[in-house]
Write an enzyme that holds these catalytic residues in place. Structure first.
Site, PDB file in Angstrom:
ATOM      1  N   LYS A   1      49.309  72.965  79.867  1.00  9.79           N
ATOM      2  CA  LYS A   1      48.104  73.908  79.751  1.00  9.79           C
ATOM      3  C   LYS A   1      48.530  75.458  79.942  1.00  9.79           C
ATOM      4  O   LYS A   1      48.039  76.314  79.152  1.00  9.79           O
ATOM      5  CB  LYS A   1      47.430  73.606  81.093  1.00  9.79           C
TER       6      LYS A   1
ATOM      7  N   HIS B   1      48.221  39.850  47.320  1.00  9.66           N
ATOM      8  CA  HIS B   1      47.134  40.591  47.703  1.00  9.66           C
ATOM      9  C   HIS B   1      46.355  39.773  48.920  1.00  9.66           C
ATOM     10  O   HIS B   1      45.106  39.775  49.309  1.00  9.66           O
ATOM     11  CB  HIS B   1      45.955  40.739  46.405  1.00  9.66           C
TER      12      HIS B   1
END
Length: 606
Positions: free
Chosen positions: A215, A358
């Protein structure tokens, strides 16, 4: 007044060390009510026990009163940069502290970290000398103190902040180098630890310091990853007041918050597994970037690959944690196809080869000789297999590697088969070298086996779908014969083989199989009859005497899927059943003398 006592063991894990302490629990003693915002003073004859862990008599355990500001150890700013270091993972700690010492950084540390720093020949101040308080409550409280958090959170260019900490002789802390208790390592150990041990490994002081420093990123650098030590030292040598160092602090702050977020996600996941069931009301999935990819499904789509750091994925195996021994960098589609191939292959207990194109299996075969299984898998659909992904559920030796390298396409018996990926649970040293000789681009992956299991998360626009993996196998299903013709033992085995395969094919899914190998499959068609036609066409002449599996029931039979299959020469069919027209399927199969089984379960795969 007599007091009863009972001793309770508490276990605190710090890094690789376990500290076992005994706490004395006494019956509650009548005390005056707590007054909000005001301290409560108890004399020695009326000990006060506060919180969930009772204390020993006040005289024996009460912390000394906080010293007045004038008597606090002086921590006023000396002009030196000051670092607070508290680490469970002490990787490269010696390199870090020696580098900081060379730069004149004053080091404050805790417990075992302080000892490790001193053993490296670097002086450090213990945190209790900064706070004026010893570690308390089995180490639960040591850095949760204004002398620490005031030193971290003070805004340096805000006069009232600096005046406030100066009043209490608190000097600033400029570097916070902290990582957290090994919670994931502890709760995933075998055997699983007791619930209390897991709880004691939930870090409190560490995240508090990390978040405070992050912070105050404008003034404090926070480091949670040993990989950042070298860059930190380099930035400090260049000057802590530079714009580059300010940008570096912001980057470190992001990393710190993400680190705490992932840590909390694992704690939350573990705790839900202890107290809940089913989907958690809230859920956070911690992900770790494994690599950026050249592009996604198409070149205009950006892509990356993340591994799942959830506890449920610990040591679970699969493509995500595979080792790439050889070949080009994996692509987005490579990962999808490799996962589909390996999950399908690992779903079979017998030695099996699966070939995927695929994400759909175009060839599957089970044989005691993996070379024969490979040949049969290719022959199921050599056109689709070319350029596909080959998966094995057993290690690849030199003979199998030579077969893969030299095998010619059944289409012309001349063209060597080309593959994007070979994946297996292992390779012999010779087998790996032989396979490397096939192509410099062939990706050779080694992965711990993983059949369909665990949790499936799938993204939709604005949300995610949660479900368990489709791990249902034929051994857990009751196959019910509903036709006049009864299945032979061989047909039943083939039906189970086809049923296992069909759940890995995209819906509407049809598989045709015989003698432990896939002959043809139809996938992804909007209507089931087209999938049946495609599967039969791929099977060719071998469809005679084969079996057919459907992932869902047949809505129509006469002149449709069931009759087409019967006329083609299929000898047995399995489907879930449950259609309003199930009797039509039974009547049709009875007319052609075909065996018909139902499972009562389906295997949709969208």
């Amino acid at each position: 007044m007599a007091c009863l006592h009972r001793a309770q063991q508490s276990v605190v894990v710090r890094g690789d060390q376990q500290v076992v302490s005994a706490a004395v629990i006494q019956p509650h003693v009548v005390a005056k009510p707590l007054l909000a915002g005001r301290p409560v003073v108890a004399d020695a004859s009326s000990p006060l026990f506060v919180g969930r862990a009772a204390r020993q008599q006040l005289k024996a355990t009460a912390a000394p009163p906080a010293p007045a500001p004038s008597s606090m150890p002086s921590q006023a700013d000396t002009g030196k940069t000051r670092a607070l270091i508290s680490l469970s993972d002490k990787t490269n700690l010696d390199i870090l502290v020696k580098g900081l010492a060379e730069l004149g950084v004053e080091i404050v540390s805790t417990g075992g970290t302080a000892t490790a720093i001193q053993n490296a020949g670097v002086p450090c101040v213990k945190v209790e000398d900064v706070t004026g308080f010893p570690e308390m409550l089995d180490g639960r409280v040591k850095t949760l103190h204004p002398a620490v958090h005031g030193a971290i959170l003070a805004i340096r260019d805000k006069p009232e902040h600096m005046a406030a900490i100066a009043k209490h002789n608190i000097g600033t802390i400029d570097l916070v180098i902290v990582n957290l208790y090994p919670f994931r390592k502890t709760v995933t150990s075998d055997p699983a630890p007791a619930f209390e041990v897991g709880v004691e490994n939930i870090d409190i002081g560490g995240p508090a310091m990390i978040r405070a420093a992050a912070k105050n990123m404008a003034h404090v650098a926070v480091v949670v990853d040993p990989a950042d030590y070298q860059e930190l030292l380099e930035k400090l040598r260049q000057g802590a007041g530079s714009a580059e160092f300010a940008e570096f602090r912001r980057k470190l702050a992001w990393k710190a918050f993400q680190h705490c977020s992932s840590y909390d996600a694992q704690v939350s996941e573990w705790l839900w597994n202890q107290v809940g069931s089913g989907p958690a009301p809230q859920m956070t999935v911690p992900l770790q970037l494994a690599q950026t990819l050249r592009y996604g499904e198409n070149p205009h789509q950006a892509a990356a690959f993340y591994t799942d750091s959830s506890l449920r994925e610990y040591n679970a195996g699969g493509v995500a944690t595979s080792v790439v021994h050889w070949g080009k960098e994996m692509s987005y589609n490579n990962y999808l196809d490799a996962d589909a191939a390996y999950q399908c292959c690992c779903d079979y207990a017998e030695p099996t080869c699966t070939i995927v194109k695929h994400t759909n299996p175009c060839g599957i075969a089970s044989r005691s000789d993996l070379r024969e299984a490979y040949r049969l898998a290719v022959r199921a659909d050599p056109i689709s297999a070319f350029g596909g992904i080959v998966a094995f559920n057993r290690a690849v030796d030199a003979d199998l590697a030579r077969e893969i390298r030299e095998f010619r396409s059944p289409q012309d018996n001349e063209t060597k088969m080309f593959y994007e990926i070979v994946i297996a649970p292992g390779y012999t040293p010779e087998g790996l070298e032989v396979l490397k000789g096939k192509s410099k681009n062939l990706r050779i992956l080694e992965a711990k086996p993983r059949a369909p299991s665990g949790l499936s998360l799938r993204q939709v626009a604005g949300g995610w779908l949660w479900q368990g993996a489709d791990s249902l196998n034929p051994e857990a299903i009751t196959f019910t014969c509903v036709s006049q013709a009864q299945p032979t033992a061989g047909q039943l085995e083939d039906l189970k083989f086809a049923w296992r395969a069909v759940k890995h094919v995209k819906s509407n899914a049809i598989t045709v199989a015989k003698d432990g190998r896939l002959l043809g499959m139809g996938s992804g068609q909007p209507n089931r009859v087209n999938s049946v036609r495609i599967a039969i066409e791929k099977a060719g002449a071998e469809v005679q005497g084969s079996v057919l599996a459907s992932d869902a029931f047949f809505p129509f039979s006469w002149g449709d899927s069931v009759e087409i299959a019967c006329k083609a020469g299929v000898s047995a069919i399995v489907h879930p059943g449950g259609s309003l027209r199930d009797q039509d399927a039974i009547d049709c199969c009875n007319k052609y003398g075909v065996v018909l089984l139902t499972t009562g379960v389906r295997h949709f795969r969208h």
